[in-house]
Design an enzyme around this catalytic site. Structure first.
Site, short mmCIF file in Angstrom:
data_model
loop_
_atom_site.label_atom_id
_atom_site.label_comp_id
_atom_site.label_asym_id
_atom_site.label_seq_id
_atom_site.Cartn_x
_atom_site.Cartn_y
_atom_site.Cartn_z
CE LYS A 140 -3.70 -2.54 -0.11
NZ LYS A 140 -3.72 -3.78 0.51
C1 PLP Z 1 -4.97 -4.70 0.82
C2 PLP Z 1 -6.45 -4.72 0.65
C3 PLP Z 1 -7.31 -5.19 1.64
C4 PLP Z 1 -6.86 -5.90 2.88
O1 PLP Z 1 -5.85 -5.38 3.56
P1 PLP Z 1 -4.95 -6.30 4.51
O2 PLP Z 1 -4.27 -5.26 5.33
O3 PLP Z 1 -4.03 -7.05 3.62
O4 PLP Z 1 -5.84 -7.16 5.30
C5 PLP Z 1 -8.66 -5.09 1.44
N1 PLP Z 1 -9.16 -4.55 0.32
C6 PLP Z 1 -8.38 -4.11 -0.67
C7 PLP Z 1 -9.01 -3.52 -1.87
C8 PLP Z 1 -6.99 -4.18 -0.55
O5 PLP Z 1 -6.23 -3.75 -1.55
#
Ligand code: PLP
Length: 380
Positions: free
Chosen positions: A184
């Protein structure tokens, strides 16, 4: 000499942050504590002062939001089939039913006209996703929710730093969920955060975060809800504290790189090849990803073939995401090919190209050049 390998993404962690993590490790307090509270306060400041609670993923944040909204068996939650599977898994986890509606072919985001048409007396919430960081239309989203008295859980895992109508994502709305997975725009290694409406909701979120426990006095303990084990550690929060102040700088760099991709790919020759490009938004999106839709019907290779050729040229690429309703778990619940043709086509053809703040424009030029060579060599 061969060019160095270019990963799909890579977090930028500075030395000051690494030293700060070492300090936390030496401090004697390494799990949830003062660093988590500091991280929550910093994030809250970015979200217009709304209450924020940190968690150990951007998945459990959404599960907790659904629980706070009282959503469970018999309830329907409208969402997109084009996302990371976490988005709809959490709906199943709380015992509710996901109601998928197809996406818009241009934005690749949930089609809000279809969402409006899918509302039934059992609908309790909307769970849209800002895919690649591009924000879903918040005006239309919240108008739809208000019209039918629905809760909204914004899956903003990818859109920290994006804006809608000049306002930060997270600064308005109902529940807003962020993720700090290493891919992210900022990371806590693993982690997430939930933006809530008031302190009462935030206190209940704290209970769901850690086994439902409420302490009082020196030795009092009560448990009134079944909570999970979702707390963020101070070590992770310290990483986040070194990341958040750099979010705008990171996103500016992402925007510059995305602009270069579009300069190179939005040309008559590329249009002739039929490559699908993301919307040229330089105002609202944080450019979490740069995704092209491959013109598969005009190529003699499939997506895996293109990825292998890029890999051979030292360039990583990714898939975000196959349509959720075609995974085995969802097929067993009754969904089938043909249900959501736009999401299915994008799920087969979207290719994520490298984009991260430590890249330079020459990296973008290299990726575009290799992709052009590969597509030209495999034209039908
Ligand atoms: C990364 C992501 C998640 C989940 O995040 P985690 O921290 O990996 O549990 C949920 N929705 C979307 C669209 C994502 O890109």
């Amino acid at each position: 000499m061969a060019a160095p390998f270019l990963p799909l993404t890579r977090p930028t962690i500075d030395e000051e942050t690494i030293a700060g993590v070492a300090d936390v490790l030496r401090s004697g307090w390494i799990t949830s504590g003062p660093k988590v509270r500091e991280f929550e306060a910093q994030l809250s400041a970015r979200c217009g002062g709304r209450p924020v609670r940190a968690f150990n993923s951007g998945t459990c944040t959404m599960e907790v939001a659904l629980r706070l909204a009282g959503i469970g068996p018999g309830d329907e939650v409208i969402t997109t089939p084009l996302s990371w599977v976490a988005t709809s898994n959490v709906i199943l986890t709380v015992g509710a039913r996901p109601v998928f509606v197809d996406v818009d072919p241009v934005t690749r985001l949930i089609d809000l006209d279809r969402a409006a048409a899918a509302v039934t007396p059992s609908t309790r919430a909307l769970l849209p996703v800002d895919l690649a960081g591009l924000p879903v239309d918040r005006d239309r989203l919240h108008a739809l929710a208000a019209r039918h008295r629905l809760r909204v859980v914004e899956d903003a895992a990818q859109s920290l730093g994006s804006t809608w109508a000049g306002r930060a994502i997270g600064a308005a709305g109902d529940f807003v969920s962020f993720s700090f997975h290493p891919n992210k725009n900022v990371t806590t290694i693993e982690g997430g955060a939930l933006v809530l409406n008031d302190e009462c909701e935030a206190r209940l979120a704290e209970q769901y975060r850690l086994q439902g426990v409420v302490r009082s006095g020196l030795d009092g303990m009560e448990v009134e809800v079944v909570g999970g084990k979702f707390n963020l550690t101070d070590v992770a929060a310290r990483v986040g504290l070194g990341q958040l102040p750099r979010l705008d700088e990171f996103n500016t760099r992402r925007r510059e790189l995305a602009r270069r991709y579009l300069e190179l790919l939005d040309t008559p020759e590329w249009r002739e090849l039929g490559l699908g490009l993301p919307p040229a938004d330089f105002r609202q999106t944080n450019w979490h990803m740069f995704q092209v839709a491959l013109p598969l019907e005009r190529l003699t290779v499939d997506r895996a073939g293109v990825m292998a050729a890029l890999q051979a040229a030292g360039i990583s690429s990714g898939v975000h995401y196959p349509a959720i309703h075609l995974f085995a778990v969802y097929r067993r619940l009754g969904w089938k090919p043909g249900d959501f043709p736009v999401a299915e086509r994008l799920g087969r053809s979207l290719l994520t190209l490298p984009l991260f703040p430590a890249m330079v424009p020459a990296d973008v030029e290299r990726v575009a050049g290799e992709l052009a060579t590969i597509l030209r060599a495999h034209r039908r």
